[in-house]
Design an enzyme around this catalytic site. Structure first.
Site, mmCIF file in Angstrom:
data_model
loop_
_atom_site.group_PDB
_atom_site.id
_atom_site.type_symbol
_atom_site.label_atom_id
_atom_site.label_comp_id
_atom_site.label_asym_id
_atom_site.label_seq_id
_atom_site.Cartn_x
_atom_site.Cartn_y
_atom_site.Cartn_z
ATOM 1 C CE LYS A 49 -3.761 -2.457 2.321
ATOM 2 N NZ LYS A 49 -4.378 -2.810 3.611
ATOM 3 C CD GLN A 93 -3.213 -4.405 6.853
ATOM 4 O OE1 GLN A 93 -3.140 -3.450 6.092
ATOM 5 N NE2 GLN A 93 -3.986 -5.451 6.596
ATOM 6 C CG ASP A 116 -9.329 -0.188 5.777
ATOM 7 O OD1 ASP A 116 -9.318 -0.496 4.566
ATOM 8 O OD2 ASP A 116 -8.607 -0.722 6.626
#
Ligand code: NDP
Length: 296
Positions: A49, A93, A116
């Site tokens: 990412k 994450q 997200d």
């Protein structure tokens, strides 16, 4: 059995993002990553990412915490990122250690920076079909793959196998939303006669987490099959000792499918591309709040 080329479609999305990033210079979209512990898959996802962010001209930063980090320490960091106007997107994450429940952690992120799409606020906005909602990146990538591959979704029966917060549930919301207009069935581990239901799917989305779980006899001739699964299976012929397979038994299902995503190279690259798109939208909204449309 034409393949849906996730790498090529992700590149299209990234190229569009790159153009829009250049257009808002000197402002540079900034996505802040937070990683807890050293889970090898998490390390590799965050690296990928960050690399992609750099390729489209975005800034990224990474804060690492040990597995022993307390909730207070982690929340203090998230509060600081929420308050920092130079940060447009925040991504913690997963997976997280047990003492840090994921929903609590995700909900600490300001909804406008929740690229997200896991906060209560963004999931509510998704249900309400508000244009400023950030949809979770993987299911958003599934929809983008379908639209950009010319798959007609309106009135089609989409069957989603999996009901997680990260994939299955938001995928079903996006498929049923106005504009996509599928008729959706959501299945899970307690679903009776799963094959009976998957065989009715015009569009089958597999998000189960079990290697090659969807077998040839579970799929209707001509179905569009989207395999979200990423599973490591042992493979002595590889240097790494493993290889990646999806939740769909590709060799058995592909001959029946009208379109199918491979693993790797299907949904995976789209997840990263949609994260970049969400970060760009968060940044555009931060600099031009009243007029910019979040939906574009
Ligand atoms: P979860 O484990 O959170 O959810 C799996 C879902 O599958 C659950 O809803 C579960 O049902 C259901 N399920 C499990 N066993 C069965 C069964 N026998 N029959 C029917 N349903 C079943 O996984 P995620 O949603 O997070 O991920 C799914 C897959 O997608 C994984 O392979 C993951 O690696 C991959 N993934 C890929 C991403 C990408 O970028 N391509 C991003 C995120 C995930 P129940 O709720 O009843 O337990």
């Amino acid at each position: 059995m034409p393949l849906i080329d996730g790498n090529a479609i992700a590149q299209q999305v990234l190229q569009e993002v790159k153009t829009r990033v250049a257009a808002i210079a000197p402002v540079v979209p900034h996505v802040a990553f937070v990683r807890v512990g050293e889970d090898p898959a998490s390390v590799s996802y965050v690296n990928k990412k960050q690399k992609t962010a750099a390729e489209v001209g975005m800034k990224s930063s990474l804060q690492l915490f040990p597995e022993t980090v307390t909730r207070e320490e982690l929340f203090a960091h998230l509060d600081a990122l929420n308050a920092d106007p130079s940060v447009h997107g925040i991504l913690v994450q997963a997976p997280l250690p047990k003492h840090l429940p994921e929903t609590d952690v995700f909900n600490r992120i300001a909804p406008g920076k929740d690229v997200d799409g896991f906060t209560t606020a963004n999931i509510g906005k998704l249900v309400q079909e508000l244009p400023e909602a950030f949809a979770a990146c993987t299911p958003a990538g599934v929809i983008e793959l379908l639209h950009r591959s010319g798959v007609k979704t309106a009135g089609k029966h989409a069957v989603v196998v999996g009901r997680s917060l990260i994939v299955g549930k938001p995928a079903s919301l996006l498929l049923v939303a106005k504009g996509t207009d599928a008729t959706v069935t959501v299945c899970h581990s307690r679903t009776a006669d799963l094959g009976e239901i998957t065989r009715q799917a015009d569009i089958l989305v597999a998000a189960i987490g079990k290697p090659r779980f969807i077998t040839g006899d579970m799929v209707k001739e001509g179905a569009v099959v989207i395999d979200v699964g990423i599973n490591r299976i042992p493979d002595a012929s590889r240097k790494t000792g493993y290889r990646l397979v999806g939740d769909v038994d590709f060799d058995a299902v592909a001959p029946k499918a009208s379109l199918i995503t491979p693993v790797p190279g299907g949904v995976g690259p789209m997840t990263v591309a949609m994260l970049m798109k969400n970060t760009l939208r968060a940044c555009e909204h931060a600099i031009r709040p009243p007029s910019v449309s979040f939906a574009s």
